[in-house]
Structures are given as structure tokens and as C-alpha cells.
Design a protein around this motif. Structure first.
Motif, short mmCIF file in Angstrom:
data_model
loop_
_atom_site.label_atom_id
_atom_site.label_comp_id
_atom_site.label_asym_id
_atom_site.label_seq_id
_atom_site.Cartn_x
_atom_site.Cartn_y
_atom_site.Cartn_z
N TRP A 3 0.88 -1.16 0.00
CA TRP A 3 0.00 0.00 0.00
C TRP A 3 0.92 1.21 0.00
CZ3 TRP A 3 -5.05 -0.07 3.21
CH2 TRP A 3 -5.75 -1.25 2.99
N ILE A 4 0.67 2.14 -0.88
CA ILE A 4 1.55 3.30 -1.02
C ILE A 4 0.75 4.57 -0.74
CG2 ILE A 4 3.03 4.60 -2.61
CD1 ILE A 4 3.05 1.83 -4.26
N ILE A 5 1.19 5.32 0.26
CA ILE A 5 0.57 6.61 0.57
C ILE A 5 1.54 7.67 0.09
CG2 ILE A 5 -0.29 8.14 2.37
CD1 ILE A 5 -0.79 5.56 4.04
N ASP A 6 1.04 8.59 -0.72
CA ASP A 6 1.92 9.58 -1.32
C ASP A 6 1.18 10.90 -1.49
OD1 ASP A 6 4.24 10.57 -2.50
OD2 ASP A 6 3.78 9.74 -4.47
N ASP A 7 1.95 11.97 -1.54
CA ASP A 7 1.36 13.25 -1.92
C ASP A 7 2.03 13.71 -3.20
OD1 ASP A 7 3.81 13.97 -0.81
OD2 ASP A 7 3.03 15.76 0.15
N THR A 8 1.24 14.36 -4.03
CA THR A 8 1.72 14.83 -5.32
C THR A 8 1.36 16.29 -5.46
OG1 THR A 8 1.32 12.64 -6.26
CG2 THR A 8 1.59 14.46 -7.82
N GLY A 9 2.35 17.11 -5.79
CA GLY A 9 2.11 18.53 -5.98
C GLY A 9 1.95 18.87 -7.45
N PHE A 10 1.02 19.77 -7.73
CA PHE A 10 0.75 20.24 -9.09
C PHE A 10 1.01 21.74 -9.12
CE2 PHE A 10 -2.15 16.80 -7.98
CZ PHE A 10 -1.85 15.86 -8.95
N PRO A 11 2.11 22.17 -9.74
CA PRO A 11 2.40 23.61 -9.79
C PRO A 11 1.23 24.38 -10.40
CG PRO A 11 4.23 22.34 -10.66
CD PRO A 11 3.09 21.38 -10.47
N LYS A 12 0.90 25.51 -9.81
CA LYS A 12 -0.22 26.34 -10.27
C LYS A 12 0.16 27.80 -10.26
CE LYS A 12 -3.69 23.40 -10.73
NZ LYS A 12 -4.56 23.32 -11.86
N GLN A 13 -0.44 28.55 -11.15
CA GLN A 13 -0.34 30.00 -11.15
C GLN A 13 -1.55 30.52 -10.38
OE1 GLN A 13 2.14 31.79 -12.90
NE2 GLN A 13 3.11 29.82 -13.28
N GLY A 14 -1.47 31.72 -9.89
CA GLY A 14 -2.64 32.34 -9.25
C GLY A 14 -2.97 31.72 -7.91
N ARG A 15 -4.22 31.98 -7.44
CA ARG A 15 -4.63 31.49 -6.13
C ARG A 15 -6.09 31.07 -6.09
NH1 ARG A 15 -5.38 34.32 -1.56
NH2 ARG A 15 -7.42 35.18 -1.79
N CYS A 22 1.13 25.71 -5.48
CA CYS A 22 0.71 24.43 -6.04
C CYS A 22 -0.53 23.91 -5.33
CB CYS A 22 1.83 23.39 -5.96
SG CYS A 22 2.27 22.87 -4.30
N GLN A 23 -1.16 22.93 -5.93
CA GLN A 23 -2.17 22.11 -5.29
C GLN A 23 -1.47 20.82 -4.91
OE1 GLN A 23 -4.93 21.92 -8.65
NE2 GLN A 23 -6.54 22.73 -7.34
N VAL A 24 -1.95 20.18 -3.85
CA VAL A 24 -1.38 18.90 -3.43
C VAL A 24 -2.52 17.90 -3.26
CG1 VAL A 24 -0.13 17.69 -1.59
CG2 VAL A 24 0.62 19.97 -2.30
N ALA A 25 -2.32 16.72 -3.79
CA ALA A 25 -3.26 15.62 -3.61
C ALA A 25 -2.56 14.51 -2.85
CB ALA A 25 -3.75 15.10 -4.94
N VAL A 26 -3.30 13.88 -1.94
CA VAL A 26 -2.78 12.74 -1.19
C VAL A 26 -3.50 11.50 -1.74
CG1 VAL A 26 -2.55 11.68 1.09
CG2 VAL A 26 -2.36 14.17 0.85
N SER A 27 -2.73 10.47 -2.05
CA SER A 27 -3.32 9.28 -2.64
C SER A 27 -2.90 8.02 -1.90
CB SER A 27 -2.91 9.16 -4.12
OG SER A 27 -1.51 9.01 -4.22
N LEU A 28 -3.74 7.01 -2.03
CA LEU A 28 -3.44 5.67 -1.56
C LEU A 28 -3.49 4.77 -2.78
CD1 LEU A 28 -3.11 3.41 0.58
CD2 LEU A 28 -5.61 3.34 0.71
N SER A 29 -2.41 4.07 -3.03
CA SER A 29 -2.36 3.12 -4.15
C SER A 29 -2.01 1.74 -3.62
CB SER A 29 -1.28 3.55 -5.16
OG SER A 29 -1.59 4.79 -5.72
N ILE A 30 -2.42 0.74 -4.36
CA ILE A 30 -2.02 -0.64 -4.07
C ILE A 30 -1.13 -1.09 -5.21
CG2 ILE A 30 -3.95 -1.23 -2.57
CD1 ILE A 30 -5.40 -2.40 -4.98
N ALA A 31 -0.19 -1.99 -4.91
CA ALA A 31 0.77 -2.36 -5.95
C ALA A 31 1.30 -3.77 -5.77
CB ALA A 31 1.94 -1.37 -5.94
N ASN A 32 1.75 -4.33 -6.89
CA ASN A 32 2.60 -5.51 -6.89
C ASN A 32 3.80 -5.18 -7.78
OD1 ASN A 32 1.76 -5.91 -9.58
ND2 ASN A 32 0.33 -7.56 -9.04
#
Length: 184
Positions: free
Chosen positions: A103-115, A134-144
């Protein structure tokens, strides 16, 4: 790839979209969903609705642009139901290659202009390797060892957003949504 392989891929893609369409609500969303998914795959670089409209409906780009904006901006579907449907359709194919190992918990940032985009703030952005807008999303992924699959995904809402009633109201953040740290 042979013509036969292309036909098989097209059939699988259509079946995948049918599955997604089954959980997005009203039947009028089916065509924009298809166009949006085709646009995501067909457009290189930045994934915005303007180039997607040009690719998916070149003869009526302005109308398609509005249709895609409405679909993305006013889509009243459940993200959880869509992710659940994706998991239902994709997980068996992943598990044919071996059991889920992580199980992978991660955050991903998306650069953004403005507010004005929801959650945009000056914060750490992994893509840039520094603090920036930026905006940041936190995700949970499953993997093999063969694949991974996001199964939960949530936009991180910085404290400054949770405390600004006017900003929340303008973008439609429900009153019950409060501040949570990324691990929460």
C-alpha cells in the motif's frame, strides 16, 4: 500493432468507459466522459480542456470546450464511486500478475499559477523540489511488482483555505470539510 490488436484495444477502452459511465450518474454525462478520457490520452503536454476540445471535436471546438468545462467543473458524480469502479475493473488484471504486495501513501504537488484553484497555496511541491504555488493531492495506491493502482485520492486543503469562508463559498467547499494534515 496489427489491426486486430487495435480493435481489441478499442473494445477494451469502450468497455472501460461503459463501466465508468455506469457510476457517474445521468446518461448525458456519458459522451463528455468519453471525450474527456480520449482527450487525456490524445493530448500531449498540458492536459487542459482547450486542446482536448480541438482533438475530440475539431469541427465544433468552441461548443466542445464548453461541454468539457461543464463536465469537469460541474460534474456531480462521486469520486469514490468512480475510483471504486476503476478498482473493480482493473484490480483483477493486476492480481493476475501476482498478489498485492504494498500500500503506497503519497502526496503529489501540481504547480499552479494564481490562487483561485481549490487548495492552491505556497507549499512544498515535489515536482519542483521546493516550496511554491501548487495544489497537493494525497493518494493511496495498491501495488505488486507489475503495476500500481490508485484506490483513494483526496485534494489536500491547506489551513488557510479551511479558515477563509468567502474563498470556500466561492469554490463550493462544503462547511463540514475541515482542516486535516496530510497523514490524516
Amino acid at each position: 500493432m496489427s489491426g486486430r490488436g487495435t480493435k481489441t484495444s478499442e473494445k477494451r477502452f469502450v468497455a472501460y468507459l461503459e463501466g465508468l459511465a455506469s457510476v457517474i450518474g445521468h446518461a448525458d454525462r456519458k459522451a463528455p466522459l468519453r471525450d474527456y478520457c480520449v482527450g487525456l490520452m490524445a493530448c500531449g503536454g498540458r492536459k487542459s480542456v482547450e486542446p482536448m476540445a480541438a482533438v475530440t471535436a475539431p469541427e465544433r471546438t468552441a461548443a466542445q470546450h464548453q461541454s468539457l468545462l461543464h463536465f469537469v467543473g460541474s460534474g456531480a458524480w462521486s469520486d469514490e464511486k468512480v475510483l471504486g469502479k476503476v478498482r473493480e475493473m482493473v484490480l483483477p488484471a493486476i492480481e493476475r500478475q501476482g498478489p498485492i504486495e504494498a500500500w503506497i501513501i503519497d502526496d503529489t504537488g501540481f504547480p499552479k499559477q494564481g490562487r483561485h484553484s481549490v487548495g492552491v497555496a505556497r507549499q512544498y511541491c515535489g515536482q519542483l523540489g521546493k516550496q511554491d504555488n501548487c495544489q497537493v493531492a494525497v493518494s493511496l495506491s495498491i501495488a505488486n511488482h507489475h503495476a500500481s493502482l490508485p484506490v483513494a485520492y483526496r485534494l489536500y486543503l491547506p489551513k488557510e483555505w479551511t479558515e477563509d469562508r468567502d474563498r470556500r463559498r466561492k469554490v463550493g467547499i462544503p462547511a463540514e470539510v475541515g482542516f486535516q494534515t496530510k497523514p490524516e
